[in-house]
Motif scaffolding. Structure first.
Motif, PDB file in Angstrom:
ATOM      1  N   SER A 119       0.830  -1.201   0.000  1.00 55.59           N
ATOM      2  CA  SER A 119       0.000   0.000   0.000  1.00 55.59           C
ATOM      3  C   SER A 119       0.861   1.245   0.000  1.00 55.59           C
ATOM      4  O   SER A 119       0.341   2.348  -0.025  1.00 55.59           O
ATOM      5  N   VAL A 147     -15.469  -7.681  -0.529  1.00 53.72           N
ATOM      6  CA  VAL A 147     -16.531  -6.670  -0.594  1.00 53.72           C
ATOM      7  C   VAL A 147     -16.106  -5.435  -1.389  1.00 53.72           C
ATOM      8  O   VAL A 147     -16.894  -4.862  -2.143  1.00 53.72           O
ATOM      9  N   MET A 148     -14.862  -4.997  -1.194  1.00 56.32           N
ATOM     10  CA  MET A 148     -14.453  -3.707  -1.763  1.00 56.32           C
ATOM     11  C   MET A 148     -14.246  -3.834  -3.277  1.00 56.32           C
ATOM     12  O   MET A 148     -13.575  -4.739  -3.750  1.00 56.32           O
ATOM     13  N   LEU A 231     -12.255   2.313  11.226  1.00 59.71           N
ATOM     14  CA  LEU A 231     -11.574   1.946   9.977  1.00 59.71           C
ATOM     15  C   LEU A 231     -10.101   1.612  10.240  1.00 59.71           C
ATOM     16  O   LEU A 231      -9.567   0.646   9.692  1.00 59.71           O
TER      17      LEU A 231
HETATM   18  N1  CAA Z   1     -15.733 -10.703   4.088  1.00 54.76           N
HETATM   19  C1  CAA Z   1     -16.776 -10.894   3.244  1.00 54.76           C
HETATM   20  N2  CAA Z   1     -17.914 -10.171   3.287  1.00 54.76           N
HETATM   21  C2  CAA Z   1     -18.009  -9.240   4.244  1.00 54.76           C
HETATM   22  C3  CAA Z   1     -16.974  -8.983   5.165  1.00 54.76           C
HETATM   23  C4  CAA Z   1     -15.791  -9.767   5.057  1.00 54.76           C
HETATM   24  N3  CAA Z   1     -14.756  -9.604   5.873  1.00 54.76           N
HETATM   25  N4  CAA Z   1     -17.348  -7.983   5.973  1.00 54.76           N
HETATM   26  C5  CAA Z   1     -18.591  -7.616   5.583  1.00 54.76           C
HETATM   27  N5  CAA Z   1     -18.966  -8.361   4.543  1.00 54.76           N
HETATM   28  C6  CAA Z   1     -20.234  -8.261   3.791  1.00 54.76           C
HETATM   29  C7  CAA Z   1     -21.385  -8.740   4.629  1.00 54.76           C
HETATM   30  O1  CAA Z   1     -21.557 -10.127   4.463  1.00 54.76           O
HETATM   31  C8  CAA Z   1     -22.555  -7.946   4.068  1.00 54.76           C
HETATM   32  O2  CAA Z   1     -23.021  -8.524   2.869  1.00 54.76           O
HETATM   33  P1  CAA Z   1     -24.596  -8.492   2.503  1.00 54.76           P
HETATM   34  O3  CAA Z   1     -25.020  -7.049   2.632  1.00 54.76           O
HETATM   35  O4  CAA Z   1     -24.624  -8.991   1.084  1.00 54.76           O
HETATM   36  O5  CAA Z   1     -25.225  -9.387   3.485  1.00 54.76           O
HETATM   37  C9  CAA Z   1     -21.914  -6.610   3.669  1.00 54.76           C
HETATM   38  O6  CAA Z   1     -20.505  -6.872   3.525  1.00 54.76           O
HETATM   39  C10 CAA Z   1     -22.146  -5.553   4.701  1.00 54.76           C
HETATM   40  O7  CAA Z   1     -21.658  -6.049   5.934  1.00 54.76           O
HETATM   41  P2  CAA Z   1     -22.319  -5.781   7.346  1.00 54.76           P
HETATM   42  O8  CAA Z   1     -23.796  -5.569   7.209  1.00 54.76           O
HETATM   43  O9  CAA Z   1     -21.841  -6.815   8.307  1.00 54.76           O
HETATM   44  O10 CAA Z   1     -21.623  -4.475   7.875  1.00 54.76           O
HETATM   45  P3  CAA Z   1     -21.489  -3.061   7.205  1.00 54.76           P
HETATM   46  O11 CAA Z   1     -22.704  -2.685   6.412  1.00 54.76           O
HETATM   47  O12 CAA Z   1     -21.054  -2.194   8.324  1.00 54.76           O
HETATM   48  O13 CAA Z   1     -20.290  -3.231   6.170  1.00 54.76           O
HETATM   49  C11 CAA Z   1     -18.021  -3.049   5.633  1.00 54.76           C
HETATM   50  C12 CAA Z   1     -19.026  -3.663   6.574  1.00 54.76           C
HETATM   51  C13 CAA Z   1     -18.182  -3.653   4.251  1.00 54.76           C
HETATM   52  C14 CAA Z   1     -16.653  -3.399   6.181  1.00 54.76           C
HETATM   53  C15 CAA Z   1     -18.275  -1.498   5.581  1.00 54.76           C
HETATM   54  O14 CAA Z   1     -18.330  -0.983   6.875  1.00 54.76           O
HETATM   55  C16 CAA Z   1     -17.222  -0.751   4.794  1.00 54.76           C
HETATM   56  O15 CAA Z   1     -17.245  -0.708   3.584  1.00 54.76           O
HETATM   57  N6  CAA Z   1     -16.260  -0.135   5.529  1.00 54.76           N
HETATM   58  C17 CAA Z   1     -15.167   0.613   4.920  1.00 54.76           C
HETATM   59  C18 CAA Z   1     -14.090  -0.324   4.517  1.00 54.76           C
HETATM   60  C19 CAA Z   1     -12.928   0.372   3.899  1.00 54.76           C
HETATM   61  O16 CAA Z   1     -12.865   1.590   3.769  1.00 54.76           O
HETATM   62  N7  CAA Z   1     -11.942  -0.419   3.472  1.00 54.76           N
HETATM   63  C20 CAA Z   1     -10.732   0.077   2.893  1.00 54.76           C
HETATM   64  C21 CAA Z   1      -9.684   0.136   3.921  1.00 54.76           C
HETATM   65  S1  CAA Z   1      -8.168   0.750   3.277  1.00 54.76           S
HETATM   66  C22 CAA Z   1      -7.361  -0.613   2.725  1.00 54.76           C
HETATM   67  O17 CAA Z   1      -7.765  -1.714   2.851  1.00 54.76           O
HETATM   68  C23 CAA Z   1      -6.098  -0.400   1.986  1.00 54.76           C
HETATM   69  C24 CAA Z   1      -4.890  -0.082   2.682  1.00 54.76           C
HETATM   70  O18 CAA Z   1      -3.838  -0.197   2.052  1.00 54.76           O
HETATM   71  C25 CAA Z   1      -4.784   0.436   4.049  1.00 54.76           C
END
Ligand code: CAA
Length: 284
Positions: A119, A147-148, A231
């Motif tokens: 990253s 998911v992302m 986050l």
């Molecule tokens: N694996 C697979 N699916 C997952 C999951 C995981 N670890 N976590 C959540 N999901 C799925 C759930 O199954 C759910 O699916 P459905 O709606 O189809 O049932 C969906 O995602 C939503 O999950 P939740 O209802 O449990 O919870 P939420 O609505 O709060 O979503 C989240 C969780 C997807 C993590 C959301 O909060 C989110 O998008 N957060 C931001 C994440 C982000 O910004 N990521 C980037 C980080 S930076 C990075 O990674 C790069 C770096 O270099 C630092």
């Protein structure tokens, strides 16, 4: 070259997500880890996530089984030799990454692309330890990988058009939207994300508000899916710190300087979700 088998080095938080997405998209996946215990833990995480996807009706039981059958753990990086593309996803530390790149360069066929999920670390620096710098590229996934939607592709100074085109094609087969960034620390997303998380930690450190209120403020006031401290726990505080250190060293701008609290938490082993505690407690 047709990509059928993807090798993945590292099956931690990011690696296991990449393994899952690759296998679910129909690729055969070979997974390498530092030792047997880490490999077992990583593959266990992949299995659990695939089973959860099946139990929530996202994939059928047959698809889940077929996906798991496409994944094979290997004891040694030499066993990645049949791979048509390798993605390195080990810890965010340049020296171990260079060691992996040297080994992969010796093991893989000359035409095989070596990608890194880094990253923040320079693609050019990793490419330079190989004899195939034109075939080295950044493929930066986001957590949780299944998911992302984004796959950030990072083009090193010597990365060829052909390598970029192949990475774009693989990204499309993984169901991701790709964006392309130059090889500059933090690329697009982390260059914006890290100062934002750092500022949130500083607000908390200064006692401006509770962690819950800082997170609620952003979540409800800016319609982000989660607040910055939640986050940071998701990304991992060790990873956040490692990226901040690289950005600060490279750009020298105070906005990338890690606040003392972040460093203290990492030293104390409070790494976020993956260790059970970070800004919040996940142990139950
Ligand atoms: N694996 C697979 N699916 C997952 C999951 C995981 N670890 N976590 C959540 N999901 C799925 C759930 O199954 C759910 O699916 P459905 O709606 O189809 O049932 C969906 O995602 C939503 O999950 P939740 O209802 O449990 O919870 P939420 O609505 O709060 O979503 C989240 C969780 C997807 C993590 C959301 O909060 C989110 O998008 N957060 C931001 C994440 C982000 O910004 N990521 C980037 C980080 S930076 C990075 O990674 C790069 C770096 O270099 C630092």
């Amino acid at each position: 070259m047709t990509i059928e088998t993807i090798g993945i080095v590292g099956c931690g938080l990011m690696g296991s997500g990449i393994v899952e997405v690759c296998a679910r998209s129909g690729f055969n996946v070979l997974v390498g880890e530092m030792n047997e215990d880490l490999l077992k833990a990583g593959l266990g995480r992949v299995r659990k996530s695939i089973e959860r996807a099946a139990s929530r009706g996202k994939i059928s039981a047959e698809e889940a089984e077929a996906t798991l059958r496409r994944i094979r753990g290997v004891a040694d990086l030499q066993d990645l030799a049949p791979a048509d593309l390798v993605i390195e996803a080990i810890t965010e530390n340049p020296e171990p990454k260079k060691m992996v790149f040297r080994t992969l360069d010796a093991v893989l066929r000359p035409e095989v692309i070596i990608a890194t999920n880094t990253s923040s670390i320079s693609i050019a620096a990793l490419a330079a330890v190989t004899g195939r710098p034109d075939k080295v590229i950044g493929m930066h996934f986001f957590n949780p990988v299944p998911v992302m939607q984004l796959l950030e592709l990072v083009r090193g100074i010597l990365t060829s058009d052909e390598t970029l085109a192949t990475a774009q094609e693989v990204g499309a087969r993984l169901g991701k939207t790709t964006v392309v960034a130059k090889d500059s620390p933090g690329f697009i997303v982390n260059r914006l994300l890290i100062p934002y998380i750092i500022d949130a930690i500083k607000l908390y450190e200064a006692g401006l508000a509770t962690k819950e209120d800082i997170d609620a403020g952003v979540k409800l006031g800016l319609a982000h899916p989660m607040g910055p401290l939640t986050l940071a726990d998701l990304v991992g505080l060790d990873t956040t710190l490692a990226v901040a250190d690289v950005l600060y060293e490279e750009y020298g701008e105070p906005r990338f300087k890690a606040p003392p609290l972040l460093r203290q938490m990492v030293t104390a082993g409070l790494l976020g979700r993956k260790s059970g505690r970070g800004f919040y407690d996940y142990r139950e």
